[in-house]
Design an enzyme around this catalytic site. Structure first.
Site, mmCIF file in Angstrom:
data_model
loop_
_atom_site.group_PDB
_atom_site.id
_atom_site.type_symbol
_atom_site.label_atom_id
_atom_site.label_comp_id
_atom_site.label_asym_id
_atom_site.label_seq_id
_atom_site.Cartn_x
_atom_site.Cartn_y
_atom_site.Cartn_z
ATOM 1 N N ARG A 9 -32.840 -10.014 65.657
ATOM 2 C CA ARG A 9 -31.902 -9.365 66.455
ATOM 3 C C ARG A 9 -30.999 -10.477 67.134
ATOM 4 O O ARG A 9 -29.273 -10.166 66.919
ATOM 5 C CB ARG A 9 -32.644 -8.249 67.994
ATOM 6 N N ASP A 120 -37.307 -4.803 67.857
ATOM 7 C CA ASP A 120 -37.519 -6.007 66.491
ATOM 8 C C ASP A 120 -37.622 -5.237 65.535
ATOM 9 O O ASP A 120 -38.306 -4.088 65.422
ATOM 10 C CB ASP A 120 -38.436 -6.525 67.299
#
EC number: 3.1.3.2
Length: 148
Positions: A9, A120
């Site tokens: 990310r 995630d």
């Protein structure tokens, strides 16, 4: 820009923000980096799916994962993170830093679509990485508009 391991990310968010800033010819006004709250992946390149997602959008990155440092809290104006767990860890770490000047908040607070958490995608698929990219793009654009 901070996530747990700095390979999915946060490198996406860093690369997206850097491209936005470059496109707007504002790179001289911004120092952009990403880091991890953990030390799991230090020195590693971003996940191959993150790199592929970025390439599909015409963005390259040479980032290597690193762990957030005490100096980051003292030198950056903003530390933006991806989820509540990152936020808790960062607030805890910042409490141990003298002269913390960084404003610590969720990147998702800037999302016009109000998706607060950027999940995630590590255990997901390419579509999940694309979702992260789209969220990061929306949030980074809104953040840059606010602080430009």
């Amino acid at each position: 820009l901070v996530s747990i391991g700095n390979i999915c990310r946060s490198p996406i968010a860093e690369a997206v923000f850097r491209k936005l800033v470059t496109d707007e010819k504002l790179e001289h006004k911004w120092r952009t980096d990403s880091a991890a709250v953990s030390d799991w992946n230090v020195g590693r390149s971003p996940d191959s799916r993150a790199l592929s997602c970025l390439r599909n959008h015409g963005i390259e990155t040479a980032h290597k994962a690193r762990q957030i440092t005490k100096e980051d809290f003292q030198t950056f104006d903003h530390i933006l993170c991806m989820d509540e767990s990152n936020l808790r860890d960062l607030n805890r770490k910042s409490n141990q830093v003298k002269d913390c000047k960084a404003k610590i908040e969720l990147l998702g607070t800037y999302d016009p679509q109000k998706q607060l958490i950027i999940e995630d995608p590590y255990y997901g698929n390419e579509k999940d990485f694309e979702t992260v990219y789209e969220q990061c793009l929306r949030c980074c654009k809104a953040f840059l508009e606010k602080y430009h």
